[in-house]
Design an enzyme around this catalytic site. Structure first.
Site, PDB file in Angstrom:
ATOM      1  N   LYS A 140      30.872  36.951  28.145  1.00 24.19           N
ATOM      2  CA  LYS A 140      30.987  38.038  29.120  1.00 24.19           C
ATOM      3  C   LYS A 140      31.966  39.107  28.615  1.00 24.19           C
ATOM      4  O   LYS A 140      31.714  40.311  28.751  1.00 24.19           O
ATOM      5  CB  LYS A 140      31.449  37.480  30.475  1.00 24.19           C
ATOM      6  CG  LYS A 140      30.379  36.631  31.168  1.00 24.19           C
ATOM      7  CD  LYS A 140      30.913  35.864  32.376  1.00 24.19           C
ATOM      8  CE  LYS A 140      29.840  34.948  32.961  1.00 24.19           C
ATOM      9  NZ  LYS A 140      30.310  34.123  34.093  1.00 24.19           N
ATOM     10  N   GLN A 151      35.876  32.219  36.789  1.00 23.87           N
ATOM     11  CA  GLN A 151      34.804  31.377  36.239  1.00 23.87           C
ATOM     12  C   GLN A 151      34.772  30.033  36.971  1.00 23.87           C
ATOM     13  O   GLN A 151      35.793  29.379  37.145  1.00 23.87           O
ATOM     14  CB  GLN A 151      35.014  31.184  34.726  1.00 23.87           C
ATOM     15  CG  GLN A 151      33.902  30.418  34.030  1.00 23.87           C
ATOM     16  CD  GLN A 151      32.546  31.127  34.081  1.00 23.87           C
ATOM     17  OE1 GLN A 151      32.462  32.353  34.107  1.00 23.87           O
ATOM     18  NE2 GLN A 151      31.467  30.355  34.090  1.00 23.87           N
ATOM     19  N   ASP A 206      30.879  39.044  41.188  1.00 22.95           N
ATOM     20  CA  ASP A 206      30.022  37.849  41.107  1.00 22.95           C
ATOM     21  C   ASP A 206      29.127  37.723  42.342  1.00 22.95           C
ATOM     22  O   ASP A 206      28.152  36.968  42.333  1.00 22.95           O
ATOM     23  CB  ASP A 206      30.888  36.582  41.018  1.00 22.95           C
ATOM     24  CG  ASP A 206      30.883  35.966  39.627  1.00 22.95           C
ATOM     25  OD1 ASP A 206      29.892  36.170  38.905  1.00 22.95           O
ATOM     26  OD2 ASP A 206      31.867  35.285  39.289  1.00 22.95           O
TER      27      ASP A 206
END
Ligand code: GUN
Length: 291
Positions: free
Chosen positions: A50, A94, A117
């Site tokens: 990412k 994450q 997200d």
């Protein structure tokens, strides 16, 4: 036909680069704040991918890494600092966290305006209502991949295997919305489904997001269907330098000759997920810049 997530991602990342340049003209650089807790190798490699992708399109990224033993307060403290930081437009924590019982509290502490997200309850509620918000990256990426490859789900029957909060359930939701990305009829199957094959055989589009290899095999899909494979499973393979290889949730070899289109693993959904994170981060910077 291969549904080439890498190629569609490359196309979308070029479009994002142009938007990043337009922001640069206004002295705005999109910024992503990453939090990685613990040292799970798969999470490490996702985060690295990412961050690399951010650099490629001109997004600033910074990373804070905490030990697996980090306390709830330390984790919430990092999120708080990203919430307050005007150079950060998007926050990525994450998952999974080493202590999964903290996940909902940590997600809820993210400023919804920086929830790139799309996991915050506010984002999920707005998504469900069809209101503008950050959409979760994997489901959103799948919708764009289907559209750009000429397999728009509108008026089709989509059968999903897997009911996770990250993929299956938000995807089912988005597909049922009455808009240009959705407008599909959806069947959501899961481990409580009695006969998965019965359902997948009716599908125009099959989406496997069960987290298990060979969840969908050739006998379970009708000829000419479209198959999207969300699985990323590590299977031991002594012939590979790393000692493992990645396989999806579907029997790619068995299906390839039967279907109209299928995503490979790797190179299918994975790059699209990352692209949509970049997309949301740029969108966030545009929204904040316009305030
Ligand atoms: N773990 C697996 N997928 C994801 C994702 O899309 N975002 C985050 N933050 N963690 C994940």
């Amino acid at each position: 036909m291969i549904l080439d997530g890498k190629a569609i991602s490359a196309e979308m990342r070029e479009e994002l680069k142009a938007r990043v340049q337009a922001l640069a003209a206004k002295d705005i650089k999109p910024g992503l704040g990453v939090l990685l807790v613990g040292d799970d190798p798969a999470s490490r490699s996702y985060v690295t991918a990412k961050e690399k992708a951010c650099e490629q399109v001109g997004i600033h990224s910074e990373e804070i890494r905490l030990a697996a033993t980090a306390s709830r307060e330390e984790i919430l403290g990092v999120v708080h600092s990203y919430n307050q930081n005007p150079a950060i437009h998007g926050i990525l924590v994450q998952l999974p966290l080493p202590d999964s019982s903290m996940e909902q509290d940590v997600i809820a502490s993210i400023d919804p305006d920086k929830d790139v997200d799309g996991f915050h309850p506010v984002s999920i509620g707005r998504m469900m209502l069809g209101l503008p918000t950050f959409l979760p990256c994997t489901p959103h990426g799948i919708l764009h991949m289907l559209h750009r490859s000429g397999h728009a789900p509108s008026k089709k029957h989509v059968v999903i295997a897997g009911r996770s909060n990250i993929v299956g359930r938000p995807l089912a939701n988005l597909l049922t919305l009455k808009n240009e990305l959705g407008n599909a009829t959806v069947t959501l199957c899961h481990t409580g489904t009695t006969d998965l094959a019965y359902h997948t055989r009716q599908a125009d589009i099959v989406i496997a997001a069960a987290g298990r290899p060979n969840t969908v095999t050739a006998d379970m899909v009708r000829e000419g269907a479209v198959v999207v494979d969300v699985g990323v499973n590590r299977v031991e393979d002594a012939s590979r330098p790393r000692g493992y290889r990645l396989v999806g949730d579907v029997d790619y070899e068995g299906l390839a000759d039967k279907v109209a289109a299928i995503t490979p693993v790797p190179g299918g959904v994975g790059p699209m997920t990352i692209t949509m994170l970049l997309f949301n981060t740029v969108l966030s910077a545009e929204r904040m810049g316009g305030r």
